[in-house]
Design a protein around this motif. Structure first.
Motif, PDB file in Angstrom:
ATOM      1  N   ALA A 104      -0.569   3.120   0.903  1.00 18.13           N
ATOM      2  CA  ALA A 104      -1.184   3.572  -0.239  1.00 18.13           C
ATOM      3  C   ALA A 104      -1.025   2.871  -1.485  1.00 18.13           C
ATOM      4  O   ALA A 104      -0.104   2.012  -1.495  1.00 18.13           O
ATOM      5  CB  ALA A 104      -0.530   4.949  -0.648  1.00 18.13           C
ATOM      6  N   ALA A 134      -5.577   3.780   4.914  1.00 23.61           N
ATOM      7  CA  ALA A 134      -5.046   2.555   4.122  1.00 23.61           C
ATOM      8  C   ALA A 134      -5.972   1.386   4.504  1.00 23.61           C
ATOM      9  O   ALA A 134      -6.350   0.356   3.857  1.00 23.61           O
ATOM     10  CB  ALA A 134      -3.585   2.452   4.181  1.00 23.61           C
ATOM     11  N   LEU A 184      -6.104   3.455  -2.112  1.00 25.90           N
ATOM     12  CA  LEU A 184      -6.118   4.662  -1.704  1.00 25.90           C
ATOM     13  C   LEU A 184      -4.959   5.598  -2.396  1.00 25.90           C
ATOM     14  O   LEU A 184      -3.874   5.073  -2.710  1.00 25.90           O
ATOM     15  CB  LEU A 184      -5.396   4.604  -0.142  1.00 25.90           C
ATOM     16  CG  LEU A 184      -4.867   5.705   0.340  1.00 25.90           C
ATOM     17  CD1 LEU A 184      -6.081   6.898   0.718  1.00 25.90           C
ATOM     18  CD2 LEU A 184      -4.294   5.465   1.679  1.00 25.90           C
TER      19      LEU A 184
END
Length: 427
Positions: free
Chosen positions: A198, A169, A179
């Protein structure tokens, strides 16, 4: 409901007594259309000026309740449900991609995902570069001006490898890219990728989230934290949308931009809709998610420990074992356990694996995972058959390996079944 704990959210998030009948369970709204109050009401809905129901290819009350629940469990701003996990992956990429653009993905993915990214998306003019995500320098080097996303699994299928999500990330943030993490094997009970950095989380709801092998479904959860307007890389979200009279999704909808785009354009045009009855089954399954995952983890640990000490076994890949190279990483990424799936290398190779599968009694030979019952499959000859042997090995599905999905039966019974089947396989 963000203040409630996980066990409460898995029952109550996205759910309230039906206002018409008082029904406690979310009803199955088995309908395709919805009556508008008047012509102006219809126009506002179609112009995204008001939230409501238009047509069940786009939104359905049962499916919407499921999306709200999954978003709450993942800590996301919003979510959209669709017909399968593979559909969810395309739905996640659809607003980000265009001809000539690419993604960078982990080599440790489900075989079907490798095929989808390595071959199928080329028909859209997209491409994928596969990289070992333990080599962060190689990952960074694989990103170019046409890269639009980084993709990995929190816990990989089939090998149980755990991705260092915080490190990946950080690299994605540096590159200004979202991500995307497939959290199917971990579920939000074991891992919350958004908390680790994320942008988007995808699920095959078919697996642990439903938990009983009855329906297929997928979901994309948006963190609501990515700035889609920070560059010109994501015009579907930042630039005027011709189909909505120049509406700029991110400017107008902020943290809900990706979710609304996925409904208003993704489901509208791709049509990968989840059905209401499937959503109902998944809602019921999620109510016991934490209880099931605790049992999956406990059983998997017991079975993996027994197999690791059996002389008929070459190795076990379960990250819950102290011997695993991913054991320490598990404590950060998936602190409640390494899930219920892992692979086992059987002495005797391919033929011994086939005999093992054929001699088991409790384990079902099934191309699924995350069921309450224990499952086994020889990935190299089935789910990963389309890959080269080198790709199979890289994905953790070598010819001498079987994949076990450990259910919630009695662990002693599962060990006894494996014992007798291994005796037959290695005689």
């Amino acid at each position: 409901m963000s203040d409630y704990k996980f066990d409460t959210l898995q029952i109550h998030a996205g759910s309230a007594p039906d206002p018409a009948t008082g029904a406690v369970q979310t009803p199955i709204y088995q309908t395709t259309g919805y009556v508008f109050k008047d012509a102006d009401h219809a126009a506002r809905l179609f112009n995204l000026e008001e939230v409501g129901y238009i047509y069940s290819r786009l939104t359905n009350p049962t499916v919407s309740k499921l999306a709200e629940r999954v978003a709450a469990l993942e800590g996301g701003a919003g979510a959209v449900c669709c017909s399968s996990g593979h559909a969810a992956q395309i739905m996640a990429l659809f607003p980000l991609m265009g001809p000539g653009l690419n993604i960078v993905a982990s080599t440790r993915l489900y075989g079907g995902s490798i095929t989808q990214f390595g071959h199928t998306i080329k028909r859209f003019g997209w491409s994928c570069t596969f990289v070992d995500f333990d080599d962060l320098d190689a990952l960074e080097a694989a990103i170019d001006d046409n890269t639009r996303a980084i993709f990995c699994e929190s816990i990989s299928n089939p090998g149980g490898y755990i991705t260092d999500i915080p490190a990946v990330a950080k690299l994605a943030d540096k590159a200004g890219l979202p991500l995307i993490v497939d959290n199917t094997l971990a579920t939000p009970y074991l891992c919350r990728p958004i908390d680790l950095g994320a942008t988007l989380v995808v699920h095959s709801l078919t697996k642990y989230m439903t938990g009983n092998g009855t329906v297929t479904g997928g979901c994309v959860v948006d963190s609501g934290k990515f700035d889609w307007s920070a560059s010109d890389k994501f015009p579907s979200l930042s630039a005027p949308e011709p189909a909505y009279h120049g509406l700029k999704f991110h400017e107008a909808l902020g943290p809900m931009a990706f979710t609304f785009h996925s409904i208003a354009i993704g489901l509208r045009d791709l049509g990968m809709t989840m059905n209401a009855q499937g959503a109902h089954y998944t809602l019921m399954g999620i109510e016991t998610l934490s209880l099931r995952m605790e049992k999956h983890v406990a059983n998997a640990k017991a079975v993996a420990e027994w197999l690791e000490n059996d002389p008929r076994i070459e190795f076990v890949t379960y990250a819950g074992l102290p011997s695993s190279p991913w054991h320490e990483r598990m404590k950060t990424v998936s602190p409640k356990g390494a899930g219920g799936l892992f692979t086992v290398a059987v002495k005797g190779g391919y033929e011994a694996c086939v005999k093992l599968v054929n001699n088991l009694q409790l384990f079902a030979n099934v191309a699924n995972l995350g069921d309450t019952r224990s499952l086994i499959i020889h990935s190299a000859s089935t789910t990963h058959r389309q890959l080269s042997e080198a790709q199979q090995i890289a994905a953790g599905a070598a010819p001498n390996v079987v994949r076990l999905s450990i259910g919630i039966e009695d662990a002693g019974d599962l060990i006894a079944d494996l014992d007798q089947a291994l005796s037959a396989a290695t005689a």
